[in-house]
Design an enzyme around this catalytic site. Structure first.
Site, PDB file in Angstrom:
ATOM      1  N   ARG A 112       0.313   1.948   4.291  1.00 48.80           N
ATOM      2  CA  ARG A 112       0.540   0.379   3.717  1.00 48.80           C
ATOM      3  C   ARG A 112       1.169  -0.591   4.133  1.00 48.80           C
ATOM      4  O   ARG A 112       2.032  -0.807   3.790  1.00 48.80           O
ATOM      5  CB  ARG A 112       0.258   0.589   2.146  1.00 48.80           C
ATOM      6  CG  ARG A 112      -0.531   2.099   1.476  1.00 48.80           C
ATOM      7  CD  ARG A 112      -1.894   1.222   2.014  1.00 48.80           C
ATOM      8  NE  ARG A 112      -3.051   2.047   1.762  1.00 48.80           N
ATOM      9  CZ  ARG A 112      -3.802   2.848   2.757  1.00 48.80           C
ATOM     10  NH1 ARG A 112      -3.494   3.168   3.787  1.00 48.80           N
ATOM     11  NH2 ARG A 112      -4.502   3.747   2.435  1.00 48.80           N
TER      12      ARG A 112
ATOM     13  N   SER B 294      -5.862  -0.364  -5.556  1.00 47.98           N
ATOM     14  CA  SER B 294      -4.937   0.622  -5.606  1.00 47.98           C
ATOM     15  C   SER B 294      -3.824  -0.214  -6.597  1.00 47.98           C
ATOM     16  O   SER B 294      -3.206  -0.412  -6.047  1.00 47.98           O
ATOM     17  CB  SER B 294      -4.283   1.278  -4.935  1.00 47.98           C
ATOM     18  OG  SER B 294      -5.282   2.441  -4.826  1.00 47.98           O
TER      19      SER B 294
ATOM     20  N   GLU C 189       2.007  -1.014  -4.382  1.00 46.57           N
ATOM     21  CA  GLU C 189       1.122  -1.687  -3.350  1.00 46.57           C
ATOM     22  C   GLU C 189       0.579  -2.777  -3.557  1.00 46.57           C
ATOM     23  O   GLU C 189       0.487  -3.498  -2.255  1.00 46.57           O
ATOM     24  CB  GLU C 189       0.043   0.344  -3.109  1.00 46.57           C
ATOM     25  CG  GLU C 189      -1.021  -0.552  -2.469  1.00 46.57           C
ATOM     26  CD  GLU C 189      -2.715   0.820  -1.981  1.00 46.57           C
ATOM     27  OE1 GLU C 189      -3.162  -0.016  -1.502  1.00 46.57           O
ATOM     28  OE2 GLU C 189      -1.740   1.723  -2.404  1.00 46.57           O
TER      29      GLU C 189
END
Length: 319
Positions: free
Chosen positions: A180, A229, A299
């Site tokens: 990520r 998320s 995130e």
């Protein structure tokens, strides 16, 4: 809330520009959470050349931020100073078959549309994008992934424009991808990318895509105002398990709630502000740290100025 009009402060800024310039554009209309203050100036360039010309003209002390489909983004109530660049589908939404199992796609292409184009071309390896509700610009920036595959597994090279209006081509290794995250300079605005798949039967690909869609519909609150998320998965663990263990499933702050269906998803139940959502997230982080000892990391990207209710400290000010 509104900002001073940049088009008045920099009178020649629009000269020769073919794209759309909108002062004090509300950003709540372009984020999935449907919250947040305005962009001081939004620019939707006509194409890559138009973007380069604009950035060359823009005074260097004015900040620039690129925003995509807004699916993984929380804009604070005070809005964003400077220029927000939003790439249009008309200028940056094309997909081209290059041969040799490769596709070139614009950064404004929705992830799921790249998956569809790859299926039609008989290229496997893209089904995971079916379940990611964002655009390729964001996927390239954050190495978006799901179901065991990430953007770095498919991306060969990309094109970007820097803050001075210069064009760059970056390879996969240049991006320094990890979970990520990419190591690309924050001032780069991605415009196109080349992806590579593997030959595969279209019916098999569509079965994989259908399985991704079914999983997402059964496990995620996709019909809510959400940002995907909320927290990254900690090493060796799942973020939702940590949130659940901290007793935060269904937790509410104002109009913001951790989903009962999937507790790593925040949702705007109808009247949430950016402040509500960020305060909820930091409350969850603080509770998780207290109960489990795990420091959850965001995130979702949180950007902009805090509003009238003031700043929110990470972990609510805990160490």
């Amino acid at each position: 809330m509104s900002f001073p009009d940049l088009l008045e402060e920099v009178p020649d800024l629009s000269d020769g520009i073919r794209g759309k310039l909108t002062p004090n554009q509300p950003l709540s209309a372009v984020t999935w959470f449907r919250t947040g203050g305005p962009a001081q100036l939004m620019f939707q360039p006509a194409d890559e050349d138009d973007l380069a010309v604009f950035l060359k003209k823009l005074p260097k002390d004015i900040p620039v931020l690129s925003v995509g489909l807004g699916s993984n983004l929380l804009i604070r109530d005070g809005g964003l100073k400077g220029v927000v660049v939003r790439l249009s589908a008309k200028g940056f939404g094309q997909i081209e078959e290059l041969g040799n199992n490769r596709l070139r796609a614009g950064a404004a292409v929705p992830d799921k549309r790249l998956a569809e184009a790859a299926a039609k071309a008989g290229l496997g390896g893209f089904a995971f994008y079916t379940g990611i509700p964002g655009g390729l610009g964001g996927a390239l920036r954050m190495n978006a992934g799901a179901h065991g595959t990430e953007t770095r597994d498919r991306m060969i090279e990309l094109t970007a424009i820097d803050r001075d209006g210069n064009r760059h081509v970056l390879t996969n290794s240049d991006m320094e991808y990890r979970y990520r995250h990419s190591g690309a300079s924050s001032d780069l605005i991605f415009t196109t990318a080349v992806f590579e798949g593997v030959p595969q039967d279209e019916m098999t690909i569509r079965e994989e895509m259908a399985a991704v869609v079914e999983h997402r519909e059964n496990a995620q609150p996709i019909r809510e105002k959400t940002g995907g998320s909320t927290f990254k998965n900690p090493d060796g663990n799942s973020a939702w398990k940590v949130v659940d263990a901290a007793g935060c499933r269904g937790l509410m702050v104002g109009g913001a709630q951790m989903s009962e269906m999937h507790c790593n998803f925040m949702i705007n139940t109808g009247g949430a502000t950016g402040h509500d959502l960020e305060l909820l997230g930091e409350t969850v982080r603080a509770k998780a740290l207290e109960v489990t000892g795990i420091r959850l990391e965001w995130e979702i990207k949180r950007l902009g100025e805090f509003g009238p209710k003031g700043a929110i400290e990470p972990f609510l000010g805990q160490a």
